[in-house]
Design a protein around this motif. Structure first.
Motif, PDB file in Angstrom:
ATOM      1  N   VAL A  15       2.311  18.549 -62.152  1.00  0.00           N
ATOM      2  CA  VAL A  15       3.404  19.139 -61.676  1.00  0.00           C
ATOM      3  C   VAL A  15       4.553  19.309 -62.765  1.00  0.00           C
ATOM      4  N   VAL A  16       4.499  18.204 -63.633  1.00  0.00           N
ATOM      5  CA  VAL A  16       5.762  18.292 -64.420  1.00  0.00           C
ATOM      6  C   VAL A  16       4.847  19.237 -65.634  1.00  0.00           C
ATOM      7  N   ALA A  17       3.913  18.952 -65.840  1.00  0.00           N
ATOM      8  CA  ALA A  17       3.157  19.824 -67.116  1.00  0.00           C
ATOM      9  C   ALA A  17       2.944  21.367 -66.695  1.00  0.00           C
ATOM     10  N   VAL A  18       3.133  21.745 -65.614  1.00  0.00           N
ATOM     11  CA  VAL A  18       2.757  23.032 -65.166  1.00  0.00           C
ATOM     12  C   VAL A  18       4.314  23.642 -65.049  1.00  0.00           C
ATOM     13  N   THR A  19       5.392  22.941 -64.768  1.00  0.00           N
ATOM     14  CA  THR A  19       6.647  23.388 -64.833  1.00  0.00           C
ATOM     15  C   THR A  19       7.227  23.386 -65.983  1.00  0.00           C
ATOM     16  N   VAL A  20       7.267  22.565 -66.655  1.00  0.00           N
ATOM     17  CA  VAL A  20       7.657  22.419 -68.357  1.00  0.00           C
ATOM     18  C   VAL A  20       6.770  23.513 -68.890  1.00  0.00           C
ATOM     19  N   GLY A  21       5.955  23.557 -68.813  1.00  0.00           N
ATOM     20  CA  GLY A  21       4.913  24.720 -69.393  1.00  0.00           C
ATOM     21  C   GLY A  21       5.447  26.087 -69.341  1.00  0.00           C
ATOM     22  N   SER A  22       5.725  26.247 -67.732  1.00  0.00           N
ATOM     23  CA  SER A  22       6.110  27.549 -67.528  1.00  0.00           C
ATOM     24  C   SER A  22       7.565  27.786 -68.444  1.00  0.00           C
ATOM     25  N   ALA A  23       8.465  26.776 -68.413  1.00  0.00           N
ATOM     26  CA  ALA A  23       9.647  26.873 -68.826  1.00  0.00           C
ATOM     27  C   ALA A  23       9.442  26.953 -70.119  1.00  0.00           C
ATOM     28  N   VAL A  24       9.065  25.948 -70.959  1.00  0.00           N
ATOM     29  CA  VAL A  24       9.000  26.004 -72.475  1.00  0.00           C
ATOM     30  C   VAL A  24       8.195  27.264 -73.024  1.00  0.00           C
ATOM     31  N   GLY A  25       8.739  28.082 -73.811  1.00  0.00           N
ATOM     32  CA  GLY A  25       7.789  29.162 -74.215  1.00  0.00           C
ATOM     33  C   GLY A  25       8.301  29.872 -75.456  1.00  0.00           C
ATOM     34  N   LEU A  26       8.269  31.375 -75.494  1.00  0.00           N
ATOM     35  CA  LEU A  26       8.683  31.659 -76.670  1.00  0.00           C
ATOM     36  C   LEU A  26      10.210  31.890 -76.430  1.00  0.00           C
ATOM     37  N   GLY A  27      10.703  31.614 -75.225  1.00  0.00           N
ATOM     38  CA  GLY A  27      12.335  31.800 -75.085  1.00  0.00           C
ATOM     39  C   GLY A  27      12.802  30.512 -75.764  1.00  0.00           C
ATOM     40  N   ASN A  28      12.148  29.588 -75.809  1.00  0.00           N
ATOM     41  CA  ASN A  28      12.626  28.255 -76.844  1.00  0.00           C
ATOM     42  C   ASN A  28      12.350  28.171 -78.280  1.00  0.00           C
ATOM     43  N   PHE A 226      16.164  32.880 -68.497  1.00  0.00           N
ATOM     44  CA  PHE A 226      14.713  33.383 -69.176  1.00  0.00           C
ATOM     45  C   PHE A 226      14.016  31.940 -69.529  1.00  0.00           C
ATOM     46  N   SER A 227      14.750  31.125 -70.154  1.00  0.00           N
ATOM     47  CA  SER A 227      14.185  29.588 -70.759  1.00  0.00           C
ATOM     48  C   SER A 227      13.647  29.067 -69.392  1.00  0.00           C
ATOM     49  N   LEU A 228      14.319  28.833 -68.460  1.00  0.00           N
ATOM     50  CA  LEU A 228      13.994  28.051 -67.313  1.00  0.00           C
ATOM     51  C   LEU A 228      13.184  28.770 -66.376  1.00  0.00           C
ATOM     52  N   SER A 229      12.583  29.883 -66.730  1.00  0.00           N
ATOM     53  CA  SER A 229      11.780  30.880 -65.776  1.00  0.00           C
ATOM     54  C   SER A 229      12.468  31.139 -64.287  1.00  0.00           C
ATOM     55  N   LEU A 230      13.687  31.169 -64.385  1.00  0.00           N
ATOM     56  CA  LEU A 230      14.467  31.409 -63.070  1.00  0.00           C
ATOM     57  C   LEU A 230      14.724  32.948 -62.789  1.00  0.00           C
ATOM     58  N   GLY A 231      14.962  33.053 -61.300  1.00  0.00           N
ATOM     59  CA  GLY A 231      15.448  34.278 -60.941  1.00  0.00           C
ATOM     60  C   GLY A 231      14.319  35.331 -60.358  1.00  0.00           C
ATOM     61  N   SER A 317       3.470  29.996 -75.274  1.00  0.00           N
ATOM     62  CA  SER A 317       3.413  31.273 -74.749  1.00  0.00           C
ATOM     63  C   SER A 317       2.321  31.412 -73.639  1.00  0.00           C
ATOM     64  N   LEU A 318       1.168  30.920 -73.853  1.00  0.00           N
ATOM     65  CA  LEU A 318       0.082  30.642 -72.746  1.00  0.00           C
ATOM     66  C   LEU A 318       0.457  30.196 -71.517  1.00  0.00           C
ATOM     67  N   THR A 319       1.113  29.021 -71.709  1.00  0.00           N
ATOM     68  CA  THR A 319       1.496  28.498 -70.324  1.00  0.00           C
ATOM     69  C   THR A 319       2.756  29.000 -69.712  1.00  0.00           C
ATOM     70  N   SER A 320       3.104  29.874 -70.314  1.00  0.00           N
ATOM     71  CA  SER A 320       4.300  30.549 -69.791  1.00  0.00           C
ATOM     72  C   SER A 320       4.027  31.945 -69.067  1.00  0.00           C
ATOM     73  N   THR A 321       3.037  32.520 -69.772  1.00  0.00           N
ATOM     74  CA  THR A 321       2.664  33.736 -69.283  1.00  0.00           C
ATOM     75  C   THR A 321       1.538  33.659 -68.084  1.00  0.00           C
ATOM     76  N   VAL A 322       1.006  32.492 -67.936  1.00  0.00           N
ATOM     77  CA  VAL A 322       0.354  32.110 -66.947  1.00  0.00           C
ATOM     78  C   VAL A 322       1.186  32.021 -65.717  1.00  0.00           C
ATOM     79  N   SER A 323       2.305  31.475 -65.714  1.00  0.00           N
ATOM     80  CA  SER A 323       3.060  30.972 -64.678  1.00  0.00           C
ATOM     81  C   SER A 323       3.725  32.401 -64.181  1.00  0.00           C
ATOM     82  N   MET A 324       4.036  33.451 -65.146  1.00  0.00           N
ATOM     83  CA  MET A 324       4.583  34.694 -64.695  1.00  0.00           C
ATOM     84  C   MET A 324       3.322  35.470 -63.955  1.00  0.00           C
ATOM     85  N   SER A 325       2.087  35.471 -64.455  1.00  0.00           N
ATOM     86  CA  SER A 325       1.061  36.263 -63.796  1.00  0.00           C
ATOM     87  C   SER A 325       0.985  35.687 -62.370  1.00  0.00           C
ATOM     88  N   GLU A 326       1.274  34.483 -62.410  1.00  0.00           N
ATOM     89  CA  GLU A 326       0.857  33.792 -60.838  1.00  0.00           C
ATOM     90  C   GLU A 326       1.742  34.480 -59.752  1.00  0.00           C
TER      91      GLU A 326
END
Ligand code: PFF
Length: 449
Positions: A15-28, A226-231, A317-326
């Motif tokens: 859970v932590v890996a996927v959530t942080v994976g979504s948040a941490v990305g090109l945004g950071n 953007f960075s926290l994948s919110l909204g 990037s990959l762990t973030s785009t995967v979360s957007m697509s989901e």
């Protein structure tokens, strides 16, 4: 209604890996340093931290509550919880925004793949900053390679996503996120020994509040969202795969802390290097692609450092785009009844079309402007500065005012006096602070007052 067995993340670490994976990305690692660089460094960072905790954590908790309670995709979640049609629109805003972000984000992720390739093949004769600048420009404004890499990057997403929530997203995040942290730490240590470390760290940590204008405040808030994948319901979708045992407040605090930490570490990596090699911190979106290769080319084992850095960017990037697509895949599957592979192909296919247009907006479509912006900039501006804050405001109003208090308390489930105090603070921020601040900053940033 028949209850379908829903996919779930298998472990707490997952859970932590996927959530942080979504948040941490090109945004950071890409966006944050150039935004901070352009807006005076430390003052921007402080504002960003303030937004991350005072608005970000409550909005994140709101998303978690809605997602886990309904166990549904973003569109169905609002439909289940509200009778009014209007709230259902929040789901559509999220789905639309996620596809826009995925499109421009994949272009930059594609650039990182080109730079991984170049790190291996060598940057040729280009060593000086000017030569590397020309090389980057020639690449980004060409038509074939940026499009090719955008499509390859999106294809990588397809392969992760088609395998499903636990076997695809969770497994990949469990492996990639620890790797990302390890690479970050190695880079930080290296940067701290550069001759320009002091100057870089001063720029990063010594605030100059004269740089703060309403537009900077809006950018800092947009950056936090953007960075926290919110909204846009990304975390509504992810939390619909959380088990009842996942502690929501802790997960939100941990995600915001790790996400801010990575952004600051990215600054610690980049600014000492920028000052050591006499570059401009306000170089904009090209900062990491132009400035860093110049620096790497001067370092012993430069090619290896370069490869490591762009690999880091690719993983993030990959762990973030995967979360957007989901977000849309879950909607296609749960609400529209599609098979997972078909839903994934549809989502990725759509992003391939829009991503190609974004990639070309640096080259042959550069003249195609909407409100003076290229498609790439338009997608970025509309999603980060408009749709995410508006979506975040509506989500927090919904959870704070319309959702049954018992549901909120049951989901946040504080187990100690400290937990109860934290819950009261979060709910207060959800009801009052977040909506009012978001609206004020939003209107000020748009120049309304
Ligand atoms: N948080 C990601 C980053 O900082 O790069 C970007 C992002 C991911 C935005 C997922 C929105 C989203 F739904």
């Amino acid at each position: 209604m028949a209850q379908q067995k829903r996919a779930q993340f298998a472990t707490r670490l997952g859970v932590v890996a996927v959530t942080v994976g979504s948040a941490v990305g090109l945004g950071n690692i890409w966006r944050f340093p150039y935004e901070a660089g352009a807006h005076g460094g430390a003052a921007f960072i402080l504002l960003n931290l303030l937004f991350a905790f005072v608005i970000g954590v409550p909005v994140m908790c709101a998303e978690f509550i809605i997602g886990r309670h309904t166990g549904a995709d973003v569109r169905s979640a609002f439909r289940k919880l509200s009778r009014g049609k209007l709230w259902g629109c929040v789901g559509y805003i999220g789905i639309g925004a996620s596809i826009l972000i995925l499109s421009f984000y994949s272009v930059v992720a594609g650039w990182t793949m080109e730079y991984i390739y170049r790190s291996i093949a060598g940057f040729g004769a280009a060593h000086t900053a000017e030569a590397l600048h020309m090389q980057f420009d020639a690449f980004a404004t060409s038509n074939v390679r940026p499009v090719m890499w955008t499509l390859i990057f999106l294809a990588c997403n397809y392969f992760v996503l088609a395998r499903g929530v636990e076997k695809g997203i969770e497994r990949v995040s469990n492996v990639l996120m620890p790797m990302l942290f390890a690479i970050l730490v190695v880079f930080c240590i290296h940067s701290l020994f550069l001759p320009g470390a002091r100057e870089g760290l001063l720029f990063l940590f010594k605030p100059d509040f004269s740089q703060i204008t309403p537009r900077v405040v809006l950018s800092a808030m947009g950056q936090a969202f953007f960075s926290l994948s919110l909204g846009l319901g990304c975390l509504i979708t992810y939390s619909s795969y959380f088990s009842r045992e996942t502690p929501l407040m802790k997960t939100a605090m941990l995600t915001a802390s790790l996400d801010s930490l990575v952004a600051i570490l990215a600054g610690v990596i980049i600014f000492p290097a920028v000052f050591t090699y006499g570059q401009a911190p306000a170089a904009g979106p090209k900062l990491v692609f132009e400035v860093l290769p110049a620096i790497f080319s001067d370092m012993p084992f430069g090619q290896m450092w370069s490869l490591l850095f762009f690999l880091l960017l690719f993983i993030a990037s990959l762990t973030s785009t995967v979360s957007m697509s989901e977000i849309s895949i879950a909607w296609f599957c749960d609400d529209l009844g599609m098979k997972r592979r078909t839903a994934t192909a549809l989502n990725i296919g759509l992003a391939m079309v829009l991503g190609t247009l974004c990639a070309l907006s640096f080259g042959s479509l550069n003249d195609m402007r909407v409100f003076g912006l290229t498609l790439f900039d338009l997608f970025d501006y509309v999603s980060s500065n408009l749709l995410l804050p508006v979506g975040g405001m509506l989500i927090s109003i919904f959870a704070g005012w319309f959702l049954d208090r018992k549901v909120v308390r049951g989901e946040l489930a504080p187990s100690s006096a400290g937990g109860r105090a934290l819950m009261r603070t979060i709910v207060f921020c959800m009801r009052y602070v977040a909506p009012v601040c978001i609206l004020a900053v939003f209107l000020a940033g748009l120049g309304v007052f």
